[in-house]
Design an enzyme around this catalytic site. Structure first.
Site, PDB file in Angstrom:
ATOM      1  N   CYS A  77      77.359  29.656  54.990  1.00 17.53           N
ATOM      2  CA  CYS A  77      76.098  28.924  54.856  1.00 17.53           C
ATOM      3  C   CYS A  77      76.081  27.580  55.674  1.00 17.53           C
ATOM      4  O   CYS A  77      75.259  26.819  55.959  1.00 17.53           O
ATOM      5  CB  CYS A  77      76.042  28.450  53.346  1.00 17.53           C
ATOM      6  SG  CYS A  77      77.427  27.256  52.908  1.00 17.53           S
ATOM      7  N   GLU A 105      66.716  32.890  57.082  1.00 26.24           N
ATOM      8  CA  GLU A 105      68.059  32.886  57.159  1.00 26.24           C
ATOM      9  C   GLU A 105      68.430  34.518  57.336  1.00 26.24           C
ATOM     10  O   GLU A 105      68.315  35.269  56.712  1.00 26.24           O
ATOM     11  CB  GLU A 105      68.669  32.370  55.701  1.00 26.24           C
ATOM     12  CG  GLU A 105      70.248  32.508  55.788  1.00 26.24           C
ATOM     13  CD  GLU A 105      70.917  32.098  54.395  1.00 26.24           C
ATOM     14  OE1 GLU A 105      70.372  32.277  53.463  1.00 26.24           O
ATOM     15  OE2 GLU A 105      72.075  31.459  54.284  1.00 26.24           O
ATOM     16  N   GLU A 160      79.502  40.373  42.270  1.00 24.82           N
ATOM     17  CA  GLU A 160      79.690  42.018  42.224  1.00 24.82           C
ATOM     18  C   GLU A 160      80.176  42.642  43.451  1.00 24.82           C
ATOM     19  O   GLU A 160      80.854  43.680  43.275  1.00 24.82           O
ATOM     20  CB  GLU A 160      78.661  42.594  41.502  1.00 24.82           C
ATOM     21  CG  GLU A 160      77.391  42.755  42.017  1.00 24.82           C
ATOM     22  CD  GLU A 160      76.656  41.281  42.038  1.00 24.82           C
ATOM     23  OE1 GLU A 160      77.088  40.284  42.112  1.00 24.82           O
ATOM     24  OE2 GLU A 160      75.054  41.551  42.114  1.00 24.82           O
ATOM     25  N   SER A 164      72.315  32.514  47.343  1.00 21.80           N
ATOM     26  CA  SER A 164      70.720  32.277  48.371  1.00 21.80           C
ATOM     27  C   SER A 164      70.088  31.365  47.401  1.00 21.80           C
ATOM     28  O   SER A 164      70.002  31.038  46.269  1.00 21.80           O
ATOM     29  CB  SER A 164      70.105  33.591  48.372  1.00 21.80           C
ATOM     30  OG  SER A 164      70.201  34.144  46.945  1.00 21.80           O
ATOM     31  N   LYS A 208      81.688  33.692  36.997  1.00 20.31           N
ATOM     32  CA  LYS A 208      81.069  34.887  37.352  1.00 20.31           C
ATOM     33  C   LYS A 208      81.044  35.285  38.859  1.00 20.31           C
ATOM     34  O   LYS A 208      80.236  34.570  39.564  1.00 20.31           O
ATOM     35  CB  LYS A 208      79.387  34.949  36.782  1.00 20.31           C
ATOM     36  CG  LYS A 208      78.960  36.232  36.425  1.00 20.31           C
ATOM     37  CD  LYS A 208      78.975  37.220  37.686  1.00 20.31           C
ATOM     38  CE  LYS A 208      77.757  37.155  38.580  1.00 20.31           C
ATOM     39  NZ  LYS A 208      77.946  38.111  39.931  1.00 20.31           N
ATOM     40  N   PHE A 244      78.975  36.449  47.565  1.00 19.26           N
ATOM     41  CA  PHE A 244      80.055  37.348  48.200  1.00 19.26           C
ATOM     42  C   PHE A 244      81.064  36.500  49.110  1.00 19.26           C
ATOM     43  O   PHE A 244      82.280  37.159  49.455  1.00 19.26           O
ATOM     44  CB  PHE A 244      79.238  38.777  48.640  1.00 19.26           C
ATOM     45  CG  PHE A 244      78.649  38.547  49.958  1.00 19.26           C
ATOM     46  CD1 PHE A 244      79.593  38.585  51.106  1.00 19.26           C
ATOM     47  CD2 PHE A 244      77.436  38.092  49.905  1.00 19.26           C
ATOM     48  CE1 PHE A 244      79.050  38.322  52.369  1.00 19.26           C
ATOM     49  CE2 PHE A 244      76.796  37.847  51.404  1.00 19.26           C
ATOM     50  CZ  PHE A 244      77.762  38.069  52.476  1.00 19.26           C
TER      51      PHE A 244
HETATM   52  P1  NAD Z   1      73.083  35.767  46.310  1.00 17.51           P
HETATM   53  O1  NAD Z   1      72.215  34.741  45.602  1.00 17.51           O
HETATM   54  O2  NAD Z   1      72.616  37.262  46.107  1.00 17.51           O
HETATM   55  O3  NAD Z   1      74.407  36.094  45.022  1.00 17.51           O
HETATM   56  C1  NAD Z   1      74.766  34.892  44.326  1.00 17.51           C
HETATM   57  C2  NAD Z   1      75.212  35.058  43.070  1.00 17.51           C
HETATM   58  O4  NAD Z   1      74.031  35.173  42.291  1.00 17.51           O
HETATM   59  C3  NAD Z   1      76.176  36.367  42.715  1.00 17.51           C
HETATM   60  O5  NAD Z   1      77.065  36.100  41.844  1.00 17.51           O
HETATM   61  C4  NAD Z   1      75.055  37.252  42.215  1.00 17.51           C
HETATM   62  O6  NAD Z   1      75.504  38.193  41.394  1.00 17.51           O
HETATM   63  C5  NAD Z   1      74.148  36.282  41.460  1.00 17.51           C
HETATM   64  N1  NAD Z   1      72.610  36.804  41.367  1.00 17.51           N
HETATM   65  C6  NAD Z   1      72.099  37.568  42.280  1.00 17.51           C
HETATM   66  N2  NAD Z   1      70.851  37.658  42.156  1.00 17.51           N
HETATM   67  C7  NAD Z   1      70.572  37.295  40.918  1.00 17.51           C
HETATM   68  C8  NAD Z   1      69.518  37.073  40.017  1.00 17.51           C
HETATM   69  N3  NAD Z   1      68.279  37.491  40.409  1.00 17.51           N
HETATM   70  N4  NAD Z   1      69.634  36.039  38.927  1.00 17.51           N
HETATM   71  C9  NAD Z   1      71.043  35.737  38.544  1.00 17.51           C
HETATM   72  N5  NAD Z   1      71.661  35.784  39.452  1.00 17.51           N
HETATM   73  C10 NAD Z   1      71.777  36.713  40.661  1.00 17.51           C
HETATM   74  O7  NAD Z   1      73.986  35.303  47.336  1.00 17.51           O
HETATM   75  P2  NAD Z   1      75.120  36.251  48.180  1.00 17.51           P
HETATM   76  O8  NAD Z   1      74.372  37.139  48.991  1.00 17.51           O
HETATM   77  O9  NAD Z   1      76.084  36.598  47.429  1.00 17.51           O
HETATM   78  O10 NAD Z   1      75.650  35.055  49.218  1.00 17.51           O
HETATM   79  C11 NAD Z   1      74.841  34.736  50.273  1.00 17.51           C
HETATM   80  C12 NAD Z   1      73.953  33.499  50.041  1.00 17.51           C
HETATM   81  O11 NAD Z   1      74.873  32.596  49.586  1.00 17.51           O
HETATM   82  C13 NAD Z   1      73.457  33.056  51.617  1.00 17.51           C
HETATM   83  O12 NAD Z   1      72.120  32.827  51.198  1.00 17.51           O
HETATM   84  C14 NAD Z   1      74.192  31.634  51.941  1.00 17.51           C
HETATM   85  O13 NAD Z   1      73.637  30.810  52.483  1.00 17.51           O
HETATM   86  C15 NAD Z   1      74.505  31.280  50.367  1.00 17.51           C
HETATM   87  N6  NAD Z   1      75.657  30.409  50.403  1.00 17.51           N
HETATM   88  C16 NAD Z   1      75.445  29.133  50.098  1.00 17.51           C
HETATM   89  C17 NAD Z   1      76.609  28.228  50.135  1.00 17.51           C
HETATM   90  C18 NAD Z   1      76.291  26.744  50.143  1.00 17.51           C
HETATM   91  O14 NAD Z   1      77.127  26.061  49.835  1.00 17.51           O
HETATM   92  N7  NAD Z   1      75.155  26.177  50.042  1.00 17.51           N
HETATM   93  C19 NAD Z   1      77.850  28.619  50.237  1.00 17.51           C
HETATM   94  C20 NAD Z   1      78.150  30.173  50.450  1.00 17.51           C
HETATM   95  C21 NAD Z   1      77.161  30.957  50.367  1.00 17.51           C
END
Ligand code: NAD
Length: 491
Positions: A287, A382, A182, A232, A179, A155
């Site tokens: 991140c 985190e 959401e 994440s 994708k 997000f």
């Molecule tokens: P998230 O993991 O909840 O969601 C990321 C994506 O995965 C979304 O598109 C979501 O719909 C999908 N998703 C969620 N749960 C899922 C599941 N169980 N199975 C399959 N797909 C699933 O992350 P978020 O809350 O949107 O973003 C924040 C996280 O992203 C933080 O942990 C942050 O550190 C990380 N992040 C990392 C980087 C990097 O470059 N390492 C960059 C930006 C954000």
């Protein structure tokens, strides 16, 4: 400039074969962190929606692969022009759905455009090579597209993170399935429309909305050859395991807890602003944000400057909002737990008032906690919010032991005037990216973006020169056109 929040909900649709189409699955709302109002809604994609989109991408990609690189690049150049033309409009939309300030929204898109500029330069880079390896015999290396590739994004950067991969993967001749999160899906419609206006053939860029089920169906689809993921750590690991179990190429970037080694000799002008801006920028929802300061020796003068800068920030103007109400509550509870465990609250954002007229938004002020214990939750979990933990360290060796024992590996920075101490941190840091007197050490292109350890599953980086092998196949060709008199092992 204040963010323009949509007054009525925007219907957010999939983009498939050049058309905006409603998904056939469950309805979901998009809520603005600024005011807690519903600003959009979408329908998740079903297995049938996903199959149709991927099959069309698969067919269309075959002719895209035959388009010369220079012609593909012309379309990407048009794409850049359109994004620059619509920069403010896109920045308003992405900020209103993610909680960023307008300036942050614009900066994120500009960083994405920087990756696009790297993709434009691929036409002038050596993407292959050929040499005569024995008399009359030559070997050649060619880079070829993979086919259909997919990307799943978080997000917090609705345009920048997808733009890490869209221009490079498309320019290399792949079809792209996206994708988006959401929680922040609206920006995807602007990017899809810009690519279409730029002249990208319909079917090469498909956007499929939804959550976990959509992600899993995309990964499992037999025509998806490679999966990029950013989010994440827990989900990154799941995506990596699911994709690689099917024999696919996966690069999955995860969460982080980034450390800053603060030394007494640091330049005071760089330090206060550098560290404060790192943990408060994007309201801590990035991140690469600083999460832990490893304070070595007497650095209280620096800490005072960090506090002064952070407490001068005006919510809604200098610092944005948090993605959800539940995340604000999580942050407040975490600060309270840390306080109970002995942390000293130097700056408390728990009761910072919301900006005028935005009481229903998701707000918390910057928070700084001192005397945090190295193994405590405040040092290791985190938070993904504007909360900074300070751990007092005996010396730099102690600081690096703490940094090395954390499971993540995105970023570590050091603030110092000593080249040799900086070099020690560079060498010993357990991260993929290191900063010296830089609070957010995101490399500029063509230097690649990518962490290590639990912040990255898979090989290579997601942008820059290190990403080319991920988004393409290498083909090695050995050729002989005429019979040669002298014998060699290839004759
Ligand atoms: P998230 O993991 O909840 O969601 C990321 C994506 O995965 C979304 O598109 C979501 O719909 C999908 N998703 C969620 N749960 C899922 C599941 N169980 N199975 C399959 N797909 C699933 O992350 P978020 O809350 O949107 O973003 C924040 C996280 O992203 C933080 O942990 C942050 O550190 C990380 N992040 C990392 C980087 C990097 O470059 N390492 C960059 C930006 C954000």
């Amino acid at each position: 400039m204040s963010v323009k929040i949509p007054a009525t909900p925007i219907p957010c649709q999939n983009f498939v074969s050049g058309k905006f189409l409603k998904g056939s699955g469950l309805a979901m709302d998009v809520v603005s962190p600024y005011n807690g109002q519903i600003i959009g809604n979408l329908h998740a994609s079903t297995a049938k929606d996903i199959d149709l989109a991927i099959k069309d991408a698969h067919e269309t990609q075959k002719s895209w692969a035959d388009v010369p690189l220079k012609e593909r690049t012309k379309i990407m150049f048009n794409f850049r022009q359109i994004l620059m033309r619509d920069l403010d409009e896109i920045a308003h939309l992405k900020s209103s759905e993610s909680g960023k300030t307008f300036a942050e929204g614009k900066a994120g898109l500009m960083k994405g455009i920087e990756v696009l500029e790297f993709a434009l330069s691929l036409q002038n880079m050596d993407l292959g090579g050929k040499m005569e390896v024995s008399r009359g015999v030559s070997c050649e290396f060619r880079r070829e597209p993979l086919g259909v590739i997919a990307n799943i994004t978080p997000f917090n950067f609705p345009a920048m993170v997808p733009m890490w991969t869209i221009p490079i993967a498309l320019t290399l001749g792949n079809a792209y399935i996206w994708k988006p999160s959401e929680k922040t899906p609206l920006t995807s419609m602007k990017i899809a429309a810009a690519l279409q206006e730029a002249g990208l053939p319909d079917g090469l860029f498909q956007v499929l909305h939804g959550g976990k089920d959509t992600v899993e169906a995309i990964i499992d689809h037999p025509q998806v050859k490679a999966v990029g993921f950013v989010g994440s750590t827990k989900v990154a690991q799941h995506v990596y395991q699911r994709g690689t179990a099917l024999g696919k190429r996966v690069l999955a970037l995860g969460g982080a807890k980034n450390h800053i080694v603060l030394l007494p000799d640091a330049n005071p002008d760089l330090t206060g602003a550098g560290i404060s801006d790192s943990f408060t920028g994007c309201a801590g929802q990035r991140c690469m944000a600083a999460a832990v300061v490893l304070a070595v020796g007497d650095v209280d003068h620096h800490i005072q400057k960090i506090i002064q800068r952070a407490q001068s920030l005006v919510l809604g103007k200098d610092m944005g909002a948090i993605i959800s109400k539940s995340q604000v509550q999580f942050l407040k509870d975490a600060i309270t737990r840390a306080e109970k465990e002995g942390a000293k609250i130097l700056l408390d954002g728990r009761n910072t008032p919301a900006p005028a007229g935005l009481d229903h938004g998701h707000w918390i002020g910057p928070t700084i906690m001192d005397n945090v214990a190295p193994n405590s939750e405040a040092a290791t979990l985190e938070y993904f919010g504007p909360v900074l933990s300070i751990i007092r360290c005996r010396d730099i060796t102690h600081a690096m032991q703490i940094e090395n024992s954390n499971p993540y590996g995105n970023a570590c920075s050091v603030f110092t005037s000593s080249g040799s101490l900086a070099e020690k941190v560079i060498r010993q840091a357990s991260t993929g990216m290191v900063g010296v007197n830089v609070g957010v050490p995101v490399p500029r292109e063509p230097f690649s973006f990518g962490g290590a350890n639990a912040s990255k599953f898979g090989h290579g980086d997601i942008t820059g020169a290190q990403s080319l092998d991920f988004w393409s196949n290498s083909k090695k060709v050995t050729m002989k056109w005429e019979k040669q008199d002298d014998s060699n092992w290839m004759s």
